[in-house]
Enzyme design. Structure first.
Site, mmCIF file in Angstrom:
data_model
loop_
_atom_site.group_PDB
_atom_site.id
_atom_site.type_symbol
_atom_site.label_atom_id
_atom_site.label_comp_id
_atom_site.label_asym_id
_atom_site.label_seq_id
_atom_site.Cartn_x
_atom_site.Cartn_y
_atom_site.Cartn_z
ATOM 1 N N ASP A 196 0.635 -9.720 8.452
ATOM 2 C CA ASP A 196 1.960 -9.168 8.156
ATOM 3 C C ASP A 196 2.052 -8.778 6.676
ATOM 4 O O ASP A 196 1.140 -9.063 5.900
ATOM 5 C CB ASP A 196 3.031 -10.205 8.529
ATOM 6 C CG ASP A 196 4.325 -9.549 9.020
ATOM 7 O OD1 ASP A 196 4.600 -8.394 8.624
ATOM 8 O OD2 ASP A 196 5.065 -10.185 9.789
ATOM 9 N N GLU A 229 -0.014 -4.418 9.548
ATOM 10 C CA GLU A 229 1.330 -3.828 9.455
ATOM 11 C C GLU A 229 1.429 -2.974 8.191
ATOM 12 O O GLU A 229 2.528 -2.680 7.703
ATOM 13 C CB GLU A 229 2.404 -4.925 9.470
ATOM 14 C CG GLU A 229 2.265 -5.843 10.658
ATOM 15 C CD GLU A 229 3.579 -6.409 11.144
ATOM 16 O OE1 GLU A 229 4.645 -5.896 10.779
ATOM 17 O OE2 GLU A 229 3.527 -7.383 11.911
ATOM 18 N N TRP A 230 0.313 -2.592 7.696
ATOM 19 C CA TRP A 230 0.157 -1.844 6.444
ATOM 20 C C TRP A 230 1.056 -0.604 6.367
ATOM 21 O O TRP A 230 1.914 -0.504 5.474
ATOM 22 C CB TRP A 230 -1.340 -1.591 6.312
ATOM 23 C CG TRP A 230 -1.866 -0.808 5.171
ATOM 24 C CD1 TRP A 230 -1.170 -0.207 4.159
ATOM 25 C CD2 TRP A 230 -3.254 -0.565 4.928
ATOM 26 N NE1 TRP A 230 -2.046 0.415 3.310
ATOM 27 C CE2 TRP A 230 -3.324 0.215 3.754
ATOM 28 C CE3 TRP A 230 -4.440 -0.898 5.590
ATOM 29 C CZ2 TRP A 230 -4.541 0.664 3.233
ATOM 30 C CZ3 TRP A 230 -5.637 -0.461 5.061
ATOM 31 C CH2 TRP A 230 -5.692 0.308 3.892
ATOM 32 N N PRO A 231 0.952 0.365 7.319
ATOM 33 C CA PRO A 231 1.799 1.561 7.158
ATOM 34 C C PRO A 231 3.298 1.262 7.213
ATOM 35 O O PRO A 231 4.081 1.893 6.488
ATOM 36 C CB PRO A 231 1.371 2.473 8.308
ATOM 37 C CG PRO A 231 0.548 1.650 9.224
ATOM 38 C CD PRO A 231 0.023 0.478 8.457
ATOM 39 N N TYR A 233 4.908 -1.142 5.927
ATOM 40 C CA TYR A 233 5.405 -1.555 4.614
ATOM 41 C C TYR A 233 5.166 -0.503 3.521
ATOM 42 O O TYR A 233 5.711 -0.622 2.428
ATOM 43 C CB TYR A 233 4.767 -2.895 4.210
ATOM 44 C CG TYR A 233 5.292 -4.053 5.036
ATOM 45 C CD1 TYR A 233 6.463 -4.713 4.665
ATOM 46 C CD2 TYR A 233 4.638 -4.472 6.192
ATOM 47 C CE1 TYR A 233 6.963 -5.770 5.410
ATOM 48 C CE2 TYR A 233 5.122 -5.528 6.955
ATOM 49 C CZ TYR A 233 6.294 -6.174 6.561
ATOM 50 O OH TYR A 233 6.783 -7.210 7.311
ATOM 51 N N ASP A 257 10.202 -4.145 13.966
ATOM 52 C CA ASP A 257 9.992 -5.007 15.143
ATOM 53 C C ASP A 257 10.775 -4.537 16.359
ATOM 54 O O ASP A 257 11.927 -4.111 16.246
ATOM 55 C CB ASP A 257 10.468 -6.433 14.835
ATOM 56 C CG ASP A 257 9.517 -7.160 13.904
ATOM 57 O OD1 ASP A 257 8.493 -6.577 13.497
ATOM 58 O OD2 ASP A 257 9.811 -8.338 13.592
#
Ligand SMILES: *[C@@H]1O[C@H](CO)[C@@H](O)[C@H](O)[C@H]1NC(C)=O
Ligand SMILES: *[C@@H]1O[C@H](CO)[C@@H](O)[C@H](O)[C@H]1NC(C)=O
Length: 455
Positions: A196, A229-231, A233, A257
């Site tokens: 995350d 979840e890189w892209p 953020y 989410d």
């Protein structure tokens, strides 16, 4: 006797990112529409050949088709209250029960393999050697015993950590501990890491952290699916570099989410279709866009909305990670989640993500190319008033103009399976779609002669 106007034999084979094609085209054009059909067919070929140069995927040999499994977050969230809610708190008990059911109730046979822990499994502090540890009350056997239990069932275990200073729920983050954490997970026998992006103070730390963790996992020598979840953020600050992300992650979340509601499913579909130019082509074997969990079998979606989620997650080549309670699930939801035909579309070895073809009058049409030159088409009725609506579509433009050229066999897969028969290039297809529901069709190309013979 007149031969078929266009014979096109295309054998496409994908082997770890390389696409080989063998093409024979025989043309015997008799009319303008046949010429058009032929040009469209050649355009499709160009499209397929173009995919040869697709972005390089993370080279860990994993997720050659989208990951399938179960993930606790949407249904069980961060329930720490094992005193009062022993059956729904985040504990080894919950995961052992789910592991048992994944095997006994046919989930594993249907392809759901990864049993995944999300946030809130950790103790509030690292141990004296700086390693993460599971909460000792809720996971008395630790993660390694749980991993053994899960492996003995023939399943794989997923775990969760965070690139920043804390996880989203406030447990220890991995910043400054990437190597230690990767090694700890490998030592425990973990098979997937969801990483995350909460509590991270800059895009540089985020980007470097996601890359570093990918390499740290690789250095452990253990095969671990890397779910990023890189892209998600990065979007608030800049456009993510998907070519780079694909080199480091097996799948990546783009959007917030999922909730157990139609509003949420709809917003994910809207986000995906409005960004499809930038994200569809980057997906493929080894790396996938992740629109988040399947919430089928819970409380918020009507039956038709559950069908829409299943159909569209298949079209989007999405990881199929259910978040529901396998101890309490209706036979109907179970049958939908275990639908072999729809799963086969999601897991199609060509691994090309589908896209929205058009939206008109509150109907969305999506399509996805499959191996063997088949296509899948989904039609969603977004009108939330009234009853089932009829929708008539010309089959000619479907599948970049080649799905039904010169003819195709159409099989409806959802809401229920039935063969709709043969359709020629110039014919129309009429369907009825329930409000917020979806009709999912599989189109198999046939030669005109075959269709005439069989009709
Ligand atoms: C690590 O990366 C190398 C080269 O990129 C690859 O060949 C190898 O299979 C990877 N190992 C693991 C465990 O992912
Ligand atoms: C973590 O916290 C430290 C100390 O406040 C800070 O220097 C560092 O940049 C933070 N890291 C991230 C990824 O936010």
């Amino acid at each position: 006797m007149i031969g078929p106007p266009l014979r096109l034999n295309l054998k496409a084979q994908v082997t770890r990112g390389n696409l080989y094609c063998v093409i024979t085209v025989t043309m015997n054009l008799r009319s303008r529409s046949q010429l058009l059909g032929c040009l469209l067919a050649l355009r499709f070929l160009a499209l397929v050949l173009w995919a040869v140069h697709g972005a390089k995927a993370l080279d860990n040999g994993l997720a050659m088709t989208p990951t399938m499994g179960w993930l606790h977050w949407e249904r069980f969230m961060c329930n720490l209250n094992c005193q009062e809610e022993p059956d729904s708190c985040i504990s080894e008990h919950l995961f052992m029960q789910m592991a048992d059911l994944m095997v006994s109730d046919g989930w594993k046979d249907a392809g759901y393999e990864y049993l995944c822990i999300d946030d809130c499994w950790m103790a509030p502090q690292r141990d004296s050697k700086g390693r993460l540890q599971a909460d000792p009350q809720r996971f008395p056997g630790g993660i390694s015993r749980l991993a053994d239990y899960v492996h003995n069932k023939g399943l794989k275990l997923g775990i969760y950590a965070d690139v920043g200073n804390k996880t989203c729920a406030g447990f220890p983050g991995s910043f400054g501990y990437y190597d230690i954490d990767a090694q700890t997970f490998a030592d425990w026998g973990v098979d997937l890491l969801k990483f995350d992006g909460c509590y991270c103070d800059s895009v540089e730390h985020l980007t470097d952290g996601y890359k570093y963790m990918s390499m740290a996992l690789n250095r452990t020598g253990r095969s671990i699916v890397y779910s990023c979840e890189w892209p998600l953020y990065v979007w608030p600050f800049q456009k993510p570099d998907y070519t780079e992300i694909r080199q480091y992650c097996n799948h990546w979340r783009n959007f917030g989410d999922i909730f157990d509601s139609w509003q949420s499913v709809k917003s994910i579909l809207d986000w995906t279709s409005s960004h499809q130019k930038g994200i569809v082509d980057v997906a493929g074997p080894g790396g996938w866009n992740d629109p988040d969990m399947l919430v089928i079998g819970n409380f918020g979606l009507s039956w038709d909305q559950q069908i829409t989620q299943m159909a569209l997650w298949a079209i989007m080549a999405a990881p199929l990670l259910m978040s529901n309670d396998l101890r309490h699930i209706s036979p109907q939801a179970k049958a939908l989640l275990q639908n072999k035909d729809v799963i086969a579309i999601n897991q199609d070895p060509l691994g090309k993500q589908g896209y929205q073809l058009r939206k008109e009058d509150n109907i969305e049409v999506w399509e996805r190319p499959l191996s063997d030159l088949a296509w899948v088409v989904a039609m969603i009725n977004l009108q939330e008033i009234g009853g089932p609506r009829s929708y008539t579509i010309s089959v000619a433009p479907l599948g970049r103009g080649v799905a039904c050229n010169p003819a195709c066999l159409i099989i409806q897969l959802l809401p229920e399976k039935k063969e709709l028969g043969f359709y020629e290039w110039d014919s129309n297809l009429k369907t009825w779609i329930n409000p917020t529901g979806t009709v999912l069709l599989r189109l198999e190309r046939t030669s005109q002669r075959t269709s005439k013979l069989l009709l």
